[in-house]
Design a protein around this motif. Sequence first.
Motif, mmCIF file in Angstrom:
data_model
loop_
_atom_site.group_PDB
_atom_site.id
_atom_site.type_symbol
_atom_site.label_atom_id
_atom_site.label_comp_id
_atom_site.label_asym_id
_atom_site.label_seq_id
_atom_site.Cartn_x
_atom_site.Cartn_y
_atom_site.Cartn_z
ATOM 1 N N ILE A 61 0.866 -1.175 0.000
ATOM 2 C CA ILE A 61 0.000 0.000 0.000
ATOM 3 C C ILE A 61 0.909 1.233 0.000
ATOM 4 C CG2 ILE A 61 -1.848 1.210 1.204
ATOM 5 C CD1 ILE A 61 -2.655 -1.450 2.460
ATOM 6 N N LEU A 62 0.693 2.107 -0.986
ATOM 7 C CA LEU A 62 1.537 3.286 -1.135
ATOM 8 C C LEU A 62 0.700 4.533 -0.900
ATOM 9 C CD1 LEU A 62 2.831 2.179 -4.641
ATOM 10 C CD2 LEU A 62 3.940 1.683 -2.474
ATOM 11 N N ASP A 63 1.351 5.596 -0.500
ATOM 12 C CA ASP A 63 0.599 6.847 -0.415
ATOM 13 C C ASP A 63 0.594 7.480 -1.804
ATOM 14 O OD1 ASP A 63 2.950 8.288 -0.826
ATOM 15 O OD2 ASP A 63 2.512 9.726 0.766
ATOM 16 N N ARG A 64 -0.011 8.670 -1.949
ATOM 17 C CA ARG A 64 -0.200 9.212 -3.290
ATOM 18 C C ARG A 64 1.116 9.563 -3.962
ATOM 19 N NH1 ARG A 64 -4.260 13.144 -3.350
ATOM 20 N NH2 ARG A 64 -3.556 13.902 -5.356
ATOM 21 N N ASN A 65 2.194 9.681 -3.188
ATOM 22 C CA ASN A 65 3.497 9.990 -3.775
ATOM 23 C C ASN A 65 4.359 8.734 -3.956
ATOM 24 O OD1 ASN A 65 2.808 12.766 -3.596
ATOM 25 N ND2 ASN A 65 3.367 12.702 -1.424
ATOM 26 N N GLY A 66 3.789 7.585 -3.706
ATOM 27 C CA GLY A 66 4.544 6.348 -3.906
ATOM 28 C C GLY A 66 5.317 5.896 -2.691
ATOM 29 N N GLN A 67 5.136 6.575 -1.579
ATOM 30 C CA GLN A 67 5.795 6.172 -0.340
ATOM 31 C C GLN A 67 5.174 4.873 0.178
ATOM 32 O OE1 GLN A 67 7.951 8.326 1.789
ATOM 33 N NE2 GLN A 67 8.148 6.506 3.053
ATOM 34 N N GLU A 68 6.006 3.888 0.507
ATOM 35 C CA GLU A 68 5.460 2.598 0.949
ATOM 36 C C GLU A 68 4.968 2.666 2.389
ATOM 37 O OE1 GLU A 68 8.405 -0.444 0.145
ATOM 38 O OE2 GLU A 68 7.148 -1.082 -1.536
ATOM 39 N N LEU A 69 3.737 2.301 2.584
ATOM 40 C CA LEU A 69 3.161 2.293 3.933
ATOM 41 C C LEU A 69 3.157 0.895 4.536
ATOM 42 C CD1 LEU A 69 0.168 4.698 3.259
ATOM 43 C CD2 LEU A 69 2.386 5.258 4.229
ATOM 44 N N THR A 70 3.380 -0.129 3.670
ATOM 45 C CA THR A 70 3.459 -1.510 4.171
ATOM 46 C C THR A 70 4.661 -2.186 3.530
ATOM 47 O OG1 THR A 70 2.198 -2.425 2.346
ATOM 48 C CG2 THR A 70 0.937 -1.721 4.279
ATOM 49 N N VAL A 71 5.246 -3.117 4.239
ATOM 50 C CA VAL A 71 6.366 -3.897 3.713
ATOM 51 C C VAL A 71 6.137 -5.340 4.138
ATOM 52 C CG1 VAL A 71 8.872 -4.180 3.705
ATOM 53 C CG2 VAL A 71 7.905 -1.930 4.082
ATOM 54 N N ASN A 72 6.503 -6.269 3.265
ATOM 55 C CA ASN A 72 6.433 -7.672 3.664
ATOM 56 C C ASN A 72 7.826 -8.128 4.065
ATOM 57 O OD1 ASN A 72 3.709 -7.832 2.971
ATOM 58 N ND2 ASN A 72 4.251 -8.182 0.842
ATOM 59 N N VAL A 73 7.955 -8.661 5.254
ATOM 60 C CA VAL A 73 9.268 -9.162 5.670
ATOM 61 C C VAL A 73 9.159 -10.672 5.899
ATOM 62 C CG1 VAL A 73 10.124 -7.043 6.696
ATOM 63 C CG2 VAL A 73 8.727 -8.552 8.051
ATOM 64 N N PRO A 74 10.207 -11.412 5.516
ATOM 65 C CA PRO A 74 10.140 -12.853 5.756
ATOM 66 C C PRO A 74 10.137 -13.129 7.251
ATOM 67 C CG PRO A 74 12.308 -12.209 4.953
ATOM 68 C CD PRO A 74 11.445 -10.994 4.879
ATOM 69 N N SER A 75 9.330 -14.100 7.635
ATOM 70 C CA SER A 75 9.331 -14.488 9.041
ATOM 71 C C SER A 75 9.285 -16.011 9.095
ATOM 72 C CB SER A 75 8.134 -13.898 9.757
ATOM 73 O OG SER A 75 6.954 -14.501 9.291
ATOM 74 N N TYR A 76 9.541 -16.550 10.239
ATOM 75 C CA TYR A 76 9.683 -17.991 10.351
ATOM 76 C C TYR A 76 8.748 -18.513 11.423
ATOM 77 C CZ TYR A 76 13.671 -16.833 7.561
ATOM 78 O OH TYR A 76 14.444 -16.354 6.547
ATOM 79 N N ASN A 213 -0.754 -3.852 -5.993
ATOM 80 C CA ASN A 213 -0.414 -2.762 -5.083
ATOM 81 C C ASN A 213 -1.525 -1.718 -5.116
ATOM 82 O OD1 ASN A 213 1.983 -4.061 -4.697
ATOM 83 N ND2 ASN A 213 3.143 -2.747 -6.075
ATOM 84 N N LEU A 214 -1.662 -1.007 -4.017
ATOM 85 C CA LEU A 214 -2.661 0.058 -3.972
ATOM 86 C C LEU A 214 -1.958 1.381 -3.795
ATOM 87 C CD1 LEU A 214 -5.458 -1.093 -1.497
ATOM 88 C CD2 LEU A 214 -5.496 -1.163 -3.977
ATOM 89 N N MET A 215 -2.409 2.391 -4.554
ATOM 90 C CA MET A 215 -1.902 3.732 -4.291
ATOM 91 C C MET A 215 -3.040 4.543 -3.707
ATOM 92 S SD MET A 215 -0.127 6.469 -6.812
ATOM 93 C CE MET A 215 1.596 6.054 -6.629
ATOM 94 N N LEU A 216 -2.801 5.074 -2.518
ATOM 95 C CA LEU A 216 -3.865 5.801 -1.835
ATOM 96 C C LEU A 216 -3.905 7.257 -2.291
ATOM 97 C CD1 LEU A 216 -3.475 4.498 1.830
ATOM 98 C CD2 LEU A 216 -4.837 3.555 -0.030
ATOM 99 N N THR A 217 -5.015 7.915 -2.020
ATOM 100 C CA THR A 217 -5.129 9.353 -2.283
ATOM 101 C C THR A 217 -4.460 10.140 -1.170
ATOM 102 O OG1 THR A 217 -7.185 9.427 -1.077
ATOM 103 C CG2 THR A 217 -7.345 9.038 -3.440
ATOM 104 N N VAL A 218 -4.172 9.442 -0.086
ATOM 105 C CA VAL A 218 -3.654 10.112 1.103
ATOM 106 C C VAL A 218 -2.198 10.520 0.893
ATOM 107 C CG1 VAL A 218 -3.081 9.742 3.522
ATOM 108 C CG2 VAL A 218 -5.239 8.899 2.594
#
Lengths: 574, 367
Positions: A61-76, A213-218
Amino acid sequence: MTTKVGKRIRIGLPFFIIFLSLGIIEIRLYHLQILEHKKFVALARKEQVKIIKISSERGSILDRNGQELTVNVPSYSLYVRPRSISDEGRTARELSSHLNLDESRLLRQLRSDRIFLWIKRKLPLAKKEEIDSLHFDGIGWIKESDRFYPQGNLCSHLLGFVGVDNQGLAGVEYYYDEELKGEGGQFLLKADALGNEIPLTKRVLKPLIPGHNLMLTVDSIIQSIVEQELGLALKKHQAESVEALFMDPQTGEILALANKPDYNPGSYNEYSARFRRNGVIQDLYEPGSTFKVVTVSALLDNSLMTIEDKIYCQGSLRVANHVFEDWHAFNREMNLAEIIQHSSDIGMIRASQKLSREKLFSHITLLGFGGKMGIDLPSEGRGIVRSPSRWSLTDQPCISIGHGIAVTPLQMVCALCSLINGGRLFRPYVTKCILSHQGEVIKEIKPRLIRRTVSVETSEKIRYFMQGVVEGGTGERAKLNRYFVGGKTGTAQIPSLNGKGYLPDKYIASFMGFAPVGSPRIAGIVVVKRPTGAYYASEVAAPLFGRIMKRVLPYMNVPPDKGDLLVMKETSSS
Amino acid sequence: MKNKGRIDYFLLFIALTLVAVGLISLLTAGVPPGYRYHNDPYLYVKAQLNWVALGLILLFLSSYLNYHRYTKIGKLALVLVFLLLIAVYFPRIGREIRGVRRWIILGSVQIQASELAKVGLIVYLSSSLVRKKEKLESFFRGYLPYFFILGAIFLLVMSEPDLGSALILAILSFVLLYAGGVKVSHLLYTLVLAFIPMYFAVFEVGYRRNRILSFLSPESDPRGIGFQPLHLKISLGCGGFWGMGPGKGQTKLFYLPTPHTDSIFAVVGEELGFIGTTVIVILFGMLAWRGLRIVKRAPDPLGKLLAIGFCSLICIQGIINMGVATVILPTTGTPLPFISYGGSSMLVSLISIGVLLNISRYSRATP
């Protein structure tokens, strides 16, 4: 026995047994390899062929400028095969101390008869290495993907959160779960007894489709300014909660949406439901004086009053068996602009008597109250607007000043936007576009006009009235040096839950406004619920709105407009 | 008896064919364990080639060593057998691997003591039986000494522990004693007597009891004790008539615990099918047939007994291994002669052929 020694050697039986055994083996081979061939092929297939499911990577999920608001990290994720543990006592003791688990409960689990059991899911790599170094048997790891929110609490109510299986549970994560989650793949492969893949045997049954991916208006900068100011206000006024919503009045795009207190989506289960509630779109409240703008627009749009028409505002007014009083006795004639500017209840009630119940009701619903605005977030509130046939004698005067009606902050902002943008009611939305995994636009979400509401002329007058509130009325503390800001204060009482009357000394102070007045680029609302100490919107909400505007407008590159001709012309013509 | 004839080239051909089949099988069956445990898929083939080379030299030498000389070393062979079997318990000479003492170290190679003991036993028994002649009729002077000597050897091997080799030694002894003229009633008494220690050796040792139980009903616990018998069957069964093709078998990929040694027959069955396994059975059958021919044509009792001993040594091991692979017999760790990976087994098998060839030199025309 013969005397000839050579004859004494007995050779028949041993060789007979040898040939007989070889014959039995050959018959057995015929049986296994030819008669039962099909049965064993099926058995081998069942065992060697594995269907591997691979869950897809959840979209970002990105904000309107492409800033990433979520990241997927590997977990075990740690599991055990209880039956293959050699020393349950040691395993339980050491695992429980490393993972902070209850030892006796873990021991019970390890001694159970289950084949497979999760011990703890989604541990970081460092924890995995720590546990691996202890060399337990009967435990194993499955690599999973964990949702991480790099900005912490920022946008928490917008983003929502995901459960342990990465399923969206709230906010955008829930509303757009289908788009974000993608489709897991299925592979067929042959594996050896140790579970390793046999090369060249892999066949795709179902391709893996990564989530969109989603780009938000925010805009995360505006969002963080808003959240910062709300946080300070929450502390300063020791309020129960503070909410804010900002929108582009020309499109319906939501630029910022915030509630305080808030939570961290990455560890949502550590917060109570109160923190996770998105009050801006869910919670109903009686708007109070901010609603006067709606009543005024009904009068203007139905040409029942002009801006010159004046009304005498006496100290008190009796309607049926109820006596209304102003917050300050004016005892003079005021036009609509002044009534709004000084927020006179008496003036507003008297003016609204020119409206029929039906006209007022239909105007209120025209602006969207009493229905869902269709925002792309879950559990939007509808508000309460009772039909005019059920109004009592005091209901119309109450509703005209924003009581006896329940709305959400979202509805207030949507109505405000249509009142100041020339009469266009837009559907509010938080998602600008859906992008493919590679970043190509799959679907762009365009502004959607719900309907036209008021005339362009009415809209212009409302803007001018609301500018008056800030430039010399109750909203003066939202005034800026370089921009003309329009707004309206509202100090509302809170109805008691038993349905009779209002709570004593409990208020909701709100301020809705926009800037710049000439051509509004941003409109919004701040709502301070149950402040302690000062509670007037003019003291609590207006300064908060002003502080936010002061920081946001320059960031949005809005050219300063103090001295705008539109306002000068209007004033001179009156 | 002095006129040397031609050796039995047909027997040599059969043995060499078996060796070749073995090397080809190891080329695929040895890949998974070689790769996994030694990071070299062809390690086992390469090592086996060395053993084959050494074995062929020994075969050549033994085929020239006049078998009558073995009478002179009969007693010495017995002493050597005991020394070998006791040596595994000495830390410098013997080597313990996973709690099992079966190996002795000669320079840089390990030799399985019980394999050499088999050769020694045949040499000792053959020469001794020929010497005792009529005395064999007597229980005390004829039979009882063998009973104690063989019983001691059997117990020594049992306690390594190596039940498989112990059983082979026992069967071999029975065959030679029977062929050599010991009274059948004496052998039967011994058999009945042997049942008592055998019962304890099998049913009081956890893994052996499991092997028997799993053999009786592998389907009852397919993931546990039934795993190996079930997968032996699956492996053979998957092969069908023509097999899956060389290298294409899959049970060798750790479904079978020892695809390169004890379970190699099942791997061949999967990859080369019924055709492949039948060829191996026929080769062993032909080997037995040539063995029988040499026994019949041997000029004296010593030659006959030695030939029976060495021929049945190979055949008994082959039958036990194939019997286990086809789940006719419960699991015992017995190699398939000439084919399974393993130096001691290869050397002993080739020496056995060498001795048989030597005996065939002195063949008389069929009576």
